[in-house]
Design a protein around this motif. Structure first.
Motif, mmCIF file in Angstrom:
data_model
loop_
_atom_site.group_PDB
_atom_site.id
_atom_site.type_symbol
_atom_site.label_atom_id
_atom_site.label_comp_id
_atom_site.label_asym_id
_atom_site.label_seq_id
_atom_site.Cartn_x
_atom_site.Cartn_y
_atom_site.Cartn_z
ATOM 1 N N GLN A 31 0.831 -1.191 0.000
ATOM 2 C CA GLN A 31 0.000 0.000 0.000
ATOM 3 C C GLN A 31 0.873 1.251 0.000
ATOM 4 O O GLN A 31 1.979 1.250 0.515
ATOM 5 C CB GLN A 31 -0.912 0.022 1.235
ATOM 6 N N VAL A 32 0.348 2.291 -0.592
ATOM 7 C CA VAL A 32 1.041 3.566 -0.624
ATOM 8 C C VAL A 32 0.213 4.563 0.168
ATOM 9 O O VAL A 32 -1.014 4.500 0.171
ATOM 10 C CB VAL A 32 1.226 4.032 -2.089
ATOM 11 N N GLN A 33 0.893 5.448 0.880
ATOM 12 C CA GLN A 33 0.212 6.486 1.647
ATOM 13 C C GLN A 33 0.106 7.744 0.794
ATOM 14 O O GLN A 33 1.081 8.138 0.143
ATOM 15 C CB GLN A 33 0.989 6.793 2.928
ATOM 16 N N LEU A 34 -1.073 8.380 0.816
ATOM 17 C CA LEU A 34 -1.337 9.527 -0.053
ATOM 18 C C LEU A 34 -1.828 10.710 0.766
ATOM 19 O O LEU A 34 -2.680 10.547 1.655
ATOM 20 C CB LEU A 34 -2.394 9.160 -1.098
ATOM 21 N N VAL A 35 -1.313 11.897 0.453
ATOM 22 C CA VAL A 35 -1.737 13.124 1.128
ATOM 23 C C VAL A 35 -1.997 14.200 0.085
ATOM 24 O O VAL A 35 -1.085 14.582 -0.661
ATOM 25 C CB VAL A 35 -0.674 13.618 2.127
ATOM 26 N N GLU A 36 -3.255 14.679 0.031
ATOM 27 C CA GLU A 36 -3.622 15.717 -0.925
ATOM 28 C C GLU A 36 -3.459 17.107 -0.317
ATOM 29 O O GLU A 36 -3.541 17.278 0.909
ATOM 30 C CB GLU A 36 -5.086 15.568 -1.375
ATOM 31 N N SER A 37 -3.278 18.086 -1.183
ATOM 32 C CA SER A 37 -3.252 19.488 -0.778
ATOM 33 C C SER A 37 -3.649 20.342 -1.965
ATOM 34 O O SER A 37 -3.678 19.855 -3.109
ATOM 35 C CB SER A 37 -1.866 19.884 -0.262
ATOM 36 N N GLY A 38 -3.955 21.609 -1.689
ATOM 37 C CA GLY A 38 -4.222 22.548 -2.768
ATOM 38 C C GLY A 38 -5.670 22.929 -2.975
ATOM 39 O O GLY A 38 -5.967 23.778 -3.828
ATOM 40 N N GLY A 39 -6.571 22.333 -2.216
ATOM 41 C CA GLY A 39 -7.968 22.701 -2.364
ATOM 42 C C GLY A 39 -8.240 24.085 -1.807
ATOM 43 O O GLY A 39 -7.371 24.711 -1.203
ATOM 44 N N GLY A 40 -9.464 24.567 -2.032
ATOM 45 C CA GLY A 40 -9.831 25.881 -1.511
ATOM 46 C C GLY A 40 -11.075 26.413 -2.161
ATOM 47 O O GLY A 40 -11.806 25.688 -2.840
ATOM 48 N N LEU A 41 -11.315 27.707 -1.933
ATOM 49 C CA LEU A 41 -12.469 28.394 -2.488
ATOM 50 C C LEU A 41 -12.012 29.269 -3.660
ATOM 51 O O LEU A 41 -11.046 30.030 -3.529
ATOM 52 C CB LEU A 41 -13.120 29.255 -1.405
ATOM 53 N N VAL A 42 -12.704 29.149 -4.778
ATOM 54 C CA VAL A 42 -12.347 29.912 -5.960
ATOM 55 C C VAL A 42 -13.619 30.323 -6.681
ATOM 56 O O VAL A 42 -14.636 29.631 -6.595
ATOM 57 C CB VAL A 42 -11.424 29.083 -6.886
ATOM 58 N N GLN A 43 -13.566 31.447 -7.379
ATOM 59 C CA GLN A 43 -14.719 31.885 -8.160
ATOM 60 C C GLN A 43 -14.794 31.115 -9.471
ATOM 61 O O GLN A 43 -13.775 30.634 -9.991
ATOM 62 C CB GLN A 43 -14.621 33.375 -8.454
ATOM 63 N N ALA A 44 -15.987 31.029 -10.001
ATOM 64 C CA ALA A 44 -16.170 30.374 -11.293
ATOM 65 C C ALA A 44 -15.253 31.011 -12.337
ATOM 66 O O ALA A 44 -15.103 32.237 -12.379
ATOM 67 C CB ALA A 44 -17.628 30.484 -11.727
ATOM 68 N N GLY A 45 -14.640 30.151 -13.141
ATOM 69 C CA GLY A 45 -13.686 30.610 -14.133
ATOM 70 C C GLY A 45 -12.250 30.618 -13.656
ATOM 71 O O GLY A 45 -11.326 30.793 -14.463
ATOM 72 N N GLY A 46 -12.083 30.435 -12.363
ATOM 73 C CA GLY A 46 -10.749 30.440 -11.785
ATOM 74 C C GLY A 46 -10.043 29.105 -11.909
ATOM 75 O O GLY A 46 -10.551 28.165 -12.538
ATOM 76 N N SER A 47 -8.867 29.032 -11.303
ATOM 77 C CA SER A 47 -8.022 27.839 -11.397
ATOM 78 C C SER A 47 -7.522 27.417 -10.019
ATOM 79 O O SER A 47 -7.383 28.247 -9.113
ATOM 80 C CB SER A 47 -6.807 28.108 -12.286
ATOM 81 N N LEU A 48 -7.288 26.125 -9.889
ATOM 82 C CA LEU A 48 -6.639 25.550 -8.711
ATOM 83 C C LEU A 48 -5.739 24.424 -9.167
ATOM 84 O O LEU A 48 -6.022 23.777 -10.191
ATOM 85 C CB LEU A 48 -7.676 24.987 -7.724
ATOM 86 N N ARG A 49 -4.699 24.169 -8.392
ATOM 87 C CA ARG A 49 -3.827 23.038 -8.658
ATOM 88 C C ARG A 49 -3.787 22.159 -7.420
ATOM 89 O O ARG A 49 -3.345 22.597 -6.357
ATOM 90 C CB ARG A 49 -2.410 23.489 -9.005
ATOM 91 N N LEU A 50 -4.254 20.944 -7.579
ATOM 92 C CA LEU A 50 -4.199 19.975 -6.488
ATOM 93 C C LEU A 50 -2.911 19.168 -6.586
ATOM 94 O O LEU A 50 -2.456 18.845 -7.689
ATOM 95 C CB LEU A 50 -5.394 19.031 -6.544
ATOM 96 N N SER A 51 -2.357 18.855 -5.425
ATOM 97 C CA SER A 51 -1.154 18.030 -5.362
ATOM 98 C C SER A 51 -1.416 16.815 -4.491
ATOM 99 O O SER A 51 -2.203 16.871 -3.553
ATOM 100 C CB SER A 51 0.009 18.825 -4.771
#
Length: 123
Positions: A1-21
């Motif tokens: 098994q591999v351990q996974l940790v996400e980051s990069g979420g948040g609040l953004v307006q429509a049309g905007g961008s986010l990058r999840l890691s």
């Protein structure tokens, strides 16, 4: 098994961008099929994008041309670049890993999951 940790979420307006890691542990990361899934309130978890060990990709139709999945095997990282975000993209996003030797879209074949990161897109 591999351990996974996400980051990069948040609040953004429509049309905007986010990058999840997604940071993964383990020495065999490059052998895994990696995927991003999402789950909105009251809905089932669904596939967003997957990337194979060789770099092949697959996307949910509604995110094609807006989202890009990528991986850096040297850093044990997977990314999801999300552009032109829409309110319907609001969900908890999960990183997942599968050891099957093919580009699978079956949620049941992903055995390792992160804790999730919230993405909220306001209109």
């Amino acid at each position: 098994q591999v351990q996974l940790v996400e980051s990069g979420g948040g609040l953004v307006q429509a049309g905007g961008s986010l990058r999840l890691s997604c940071a993964a542990s383990g020495r065999t990361f490059s052998m895994y099929v990696m995927g991003w899934f999402r789950q909105a309130p009251g809905k089932e978890r669904e596939l967003v994008a997957i990337i194979g060990s060789g770099g092949s990709t697959y996307y949910k139709d509604s995110v094609k041309d807006r989202f890009t999945i990528s991986r850096d095997n040297a850093k044990n990282m997977v990314y999801l670049q999300m552009n032109s975000l829409k309110p319907e993209d609001t969900a908890v996003y999960y990183c997942a890993a599968s050891r099957v030797p093919y580009l699978t879209t079956r949620l049941s074949e992903f055995g390792s999951w992160g804790q999730g990161t919230q993405v909220t897109v306001s209109s």
